[in-house]
Design an enzyme around this catalytic site. Structure first.
Site, PDB file in Angstrom:
ATOM      1  N   SER A  61     -10.490  -2.111  -4.318  1.00  0.00           N
ATOM      2  CA  SER A  61     -10.524  -3.214  -5.273  1.00  0.00           C
ATOM      3  C   SER A  61      -9.167  -3.918  -5.314  1.00  0.00           C
ATOM      4  O   SER A  61      -8.743  -4.508  -4.327  1.00  0.00           O
ATOM      5  CB  SER A  61     -10.951  -2.703  -6.648  1.00  0.00           C
ATOM      6  OG  SER A  61     -11.208  -3.776  -7.527  1.00  0.00           O
ATOM      7  N   HIS A  71     -17.184  -6.616  -9.279  1.00  0.00           N
ATOM      8  CA  HIS A  71     -17.811  -6.536  -7.956  1.00  0.00           C
ATOM      9  C   HIS A  71     -19.325  -6.745  -8.022  1.00  0.00           C
ATOM     10  O   HIS A  71     -20.116  -5.985  -7.459  1.00  0.00           O
ATOM     11  CB  HIS A  71     -17.463  -5.207  -7.284  1.00  0.00           C
ATOM     12  CG  HIS A  71     -15.983  -4.977  -7.188  1.00  0.00           C
ATOM     13  ND1 HIS A  71     -15.187  -5.738  -6.361  1.00  0.00           N
ATOM     14  CD2 HIS A  71     -15.158  -4.122  -7.831  1.00  0.00           C
ATOM     15  CE1 HIS A  71     -13.926  -5.346  -6.495  1.00  0.00           C
ATOM     16  NE2 HIS A  71     -13.887  -4.378  -7.383  1.00  0.00           N
TER      17      HIS A  71
END
Length: 392
Positions: free
Chosen positions: A76, A185
């Site tokens: 991430s 996400h």
């Protein structure tokens, strides 16, 4: 975060000072002062702090080992650190981008009531199947990370996660809420991704010095500069494909990974995905020593390398039909290495680093002369090196 490294290495102190000057926040106080801990619950503080700590760890690793990675990747936010280490984004720009990214995420998720949950003990393909079925029924839920075969994350509203949780648990999974998280996400982040793309257009990027593996597709960034902005925007709305990223490293022939930064989450994720990667982490000075010993050849390894060199040559079948060339390119160099090993082993002579470099070049040349295919030659040279690296 990285307090012990800060106290021991000037490069870490310089990194923290640079981050503080760039963002006009005291990074040392933010990362080390318990009274500041509440700030780390806010993305606009925690994200730059993590990047600062990760870059500081990488700079220590590079300075103390001299090693250049074959590839970098980060989970991430960590993808920004991976890009910065690879020279794609300057440290100053990385800090500014992740700070603005955090503010964008705060703004766009404020009214969504979105959150995330881990799903464990259930095959990731089954999780994706259940979420896909639920989405087709109008339940807005997305897989937001595939960390390992039986460890997945999902994003949605509190209500949608609760609805799908019962189906996942009925299939044998365990659903664990992730506190203080947004619906990252996933398509909940579409507005944030569009705004981020506008921010990214304000910065300049360079081609990576080595491969950087992208989260959203588990593939290396292409050389095109535009793909950097595309990948970082797509990352916000697609799942983190960490399991697939680990699989890519294995297919690329990588055998060791080093986690740089606080805690050992990625080391854990590596272990539950494969036993074919040796994992190390660096967050303290003692970790630096451990990694050096594990990954770098030291003088007490040299005699073993010499012995492995002789074994590699002797065990390699010859495909060279030119006997004149064979004598000059294989037999004579092999005898020289054999003589060097005899002298060192029986006369207690110490090998020097330049000598080992010469031996390795010679062995590589011999294996090439014997007609060994490149991939097999690389594999055997790694074994000769005791799966370590020689920096000179």
């Amino acid at each position: 975060m990285s307090k012990e490294l800060y106290e021991q290495y000037s490069i870490v102190r310089e990194t923290f000072e640079e981050a503080s000057d760039t963002l006009h926040m005291d990074m040392r106080q933010l990362c080390f002062d318990r009274e500041e801990e509440e700030k780390l619950h806010k993305l606009e503080y925690s994200k730059p702090a993590l990047v600062c700590s990760g870059i500081a760890c990488y700079r220590v690793f590079a300075e103390e080992t001299g090693l250049q990675p074959a590839a970098t990747m980060g989970y991430s936010l960590g993808e920004y650190t991976a890009l910065c280490c690879a020279g794609v984004i300057s440290f100053k720009d990385t800090l500014e981008i992740v700070h603005k990214r955090a503010l964008i995420i705060n703004e766009t998720t404020a009214g969504t009531e979105g959150t995330m949950a881990w799903v464990i003990n259930l095959d990731c393909r089954k999780v994706e199947e259940i979420c896909s079925e639920a989405l087709s029924e109008g339940i807005v839920i997305y897989v937001s990370a595939v960390d390992a075969p039986a460890k997945t994350s999902i994003s949605g509203t509190m209500a949608s996660i609760q609805k799908v949780a019962s189906r996942l648990e009925d299939s044998g999974g365990m659903v664990i809420p992730i506190p203080m998280s947004g619906p990252f996400h996933s398509l909940f982040m579409k507005e944030a991704a569009d705004l981020l793309r506008g921010i990214l257009d304000q910065y300049s990027f360079s081609k990576p010095r080595w491969e950087v593996v992208a989260n959203w597709n588990a593939l290396p960034y292409p050389d095109e500069i535009g793909s950097i902005k595309d990948n970082l925007s797509l990352q916000l709305i697609h799942p983190v494909r960490w399991r697939n990223s680990i699989e890519y490293l294995l297919t690329a022939g990588i055998d060791s990974v080093v986690e740089l930064g606080p805690k050992t989450v990625l080391t854990y994720l590596t272990a539950i995905n494969t036993d074919r990667l040796k994992s190390y982490s660096v967050d303290k000075p003692a970790d630096v020593v451990t990694v050096r010993q594990a990954l770098l050849l030291e003088q007490n390894d040299y005699l073993r390398v010499l012995k492995h060199s002789l074994a590699a040559v002797a065990a390699t079948k010859n495909h060279n039909a030119d006997m004149t060339n064979y004598v000059s390119a294989v037999s004579e160099p092999y005898q020289q290495i054999k003589g060097l090993y005899h002298d060192c082993n029986h006369q207690q002579r110490e090998l020097t680093t330049p000598q080992i470099h010469d031996v390795l070049r010679t062995v590589n040349s011999i294996l090439t002369a014997k007609g060994l295919p490149e991939d097999e030659r690389i594999r055997r040279m790694r074994k000769v090196l005791c799966y370590k690296s020689l920096v000179y």
